[in-house]
Scaffold this active site. Structure first.
Site, PDB file in Angstrom:
ATOM      1  CG  HIS A 284       2.101  35.611 -17.052  1.00  0.00           C
ATOM      2  ND1 HIS A 284       3.002  34.859 -16.338  1.00  0.00           N
ATOM      3  CD2 HIS A 284       0.977  34.858 -17.127  1.00  0.00           C
ATOM      4  CE1 HIS A 284       2.457  33.702 -16.011  1.00  0.00           C
ATOM      5  NE2 HIS A 284       1.221  33.677 -16.474  1.00  0.00           N
TER       6      HIS A 284
ATOM      7  CG  ASP B 286       6.114  35.792 -15.293  1.00  0.00           C
ATOM      8  OD1 ASP B 286       5.358  36.764 -15.073  1.00  0.00           O
ATOM      9  OD2 ASP B 286       5.707  34.697 -15.723  1.00  0.00           O
TER      10      ASP B 286
ATOM     11  CD  GLN C 185      -7.302  26.131 -18.728  1.00  0.00           C
ATOM     12  OE1 GLN C 185      -7.031  25.222 -19.497  1.00  0.00           O
ATOM     13  NE2 GLN C 185      -8.541  26.539 -18.532  1.00  0.00           N
ATOM     14  N   GLY C 186      -4.313  28.142 -15.294  1.00  0.00           N
ATOM     15  CA  GLY C 186      -4.905  28.676 -14.081  1.00  0.00           C
ATOM     16  C   GLY C 186      -4.004  28.623 -12.864  1.00  0.00           C
ATOM     17  CG  ASP C 187      -2.023  25.475 -11.422  1.00  0.00           C
ATOM     18  OD1 ASP C 187      -2.941  25.734 -10.625  1.00  0.00           O
ATOM     19  OD2 ASP C 187      -1.814  24.335 -11.851  1.00  0.00           O
ATOM     20  CB  SER C 188      -0.285  31.876 -14.280  1.00  0.00           C
ATOM     21  OG  SER C 188       0.134  31.383 -15.510  1.00  0.00           O
TER      22      SER C 188
END
Length: 263
Positions: free
Chosen positions: A76, A121, A207-210
């Site tokens: 993603h 993913d 948020q931002g660790d994906s």
């Protein structure tokens, strides 16, 4: 449910938002959102050289150095398979503003075949030039290490809706059984995903660790990657663990893709 990028799990607009925030992400600073994907909440600062395989990607995601020329991240986080020279990988530092940082552009992206926002993913980003002098992170090829206590790390937000971090943060999270996780996430795909976190919340990716790795020690006391930061309900909320791509499920496909990319 939200991805740990900046957008909802199935949002068709996530690539637009990723593009708009790419420049800020390169500097390690992104605006927060009220229901963001994961960064390391409840973490502590990692030491320089502690996790040499960690990668920060300019679209606002994390990743792990799979080989000197390949970064393993989340599907993603990328728009699709094909030539791509728009991504900058930052490596070799915990401080994204360090003068010692290594930056390398991408030249190709391989996204998991059949990825549609539900499971599968994972993706590989090929770097224009190989990175030398940094350890890579092997991936789990069986389920032998898919339990116990895991380490997560990233430059994402330290609280839900918070700003991205300049320094790499780390934390440990325990495995959550599929049956338990399914109570929180009825749309969990147990064959593709693995959960980790505390019932009481308080520690999580955000948020931002994906795309960043979830890893643990193997039988030889070496780091091995068991998960990829994928999605969750907010960050570190009670009874909502983080959901990670179960790397062992896709190990063969990842290895095959890496071979095709020359990595």
């Amino acid at each position: 449910m939200v991805r740990k990028l900046l957008l909802t799990r199935r949002s068709p607009a996530r690539w637009l938002l990723a593009a708009l925030t790419a420049v800020a992400a390169t500097a390690g600073v992104l605006p927060g959102t009220a229901h963001a994907a994961e960064n390391v909440v409840g973490g502590t600062r990692a030491a320089q050289g502690e996790f040499p395989f960690m990668v920060r990607l300019s679209m606002g995601c994390g990743g792990a150095l799979y080989s000197p020329r390949l970064v393993l991240t989340a599907a993603h986080c990328v728009s699709g398979t094909g030539t791509n020279t728009s991504i900058t990988a930052t490596l070799g530092v915990v401080d994204l503003q360090s003068s010692s940082r290594i930056t390398v552009r991408s030249n190709y992206v391989y996204r998991a075949p059949g990825y549609n926002g539900n499971g599968k993913d994972w993706a590989l980003i090929r770097l224009a030039t190989p990175v030398t002098g940094l350890a890579t992170l092997p991936i789990a090829t069986t389920t032998a290490y898919d339990s116990g206590t895991f380490t997560v790390a990233g430059w994402g937000a330290a609280r839900e809706g918070g700003a991205q971090q300049r320094y790499l943060l780390k934390a440990t999270v325990p495995y959550v059984a599929d049956a338990t996780c399914d109570n929180s996430y009825p749309d969990l795909i147990p064959s593709d995903e693995i959960c980790a976190g505390y019932t009481a919340g308080g520690v999580d990716t955000c948020q931002g660790d994906s795309g960043g790795p979830m890893f643990r020690r193997d039988a030889s006391n070496a780091w091995i990657q068991v998960g990829i930061v994928s999605w969750g309900n907010g960050c570190a909320r009670p009874n909502y663990p983080g959901v990670y791509t179960q790397v062992s499920t896709f190990a063969s496909a990842i290895a095959s893709a890496a071979a095709s990319l020359g990595g």
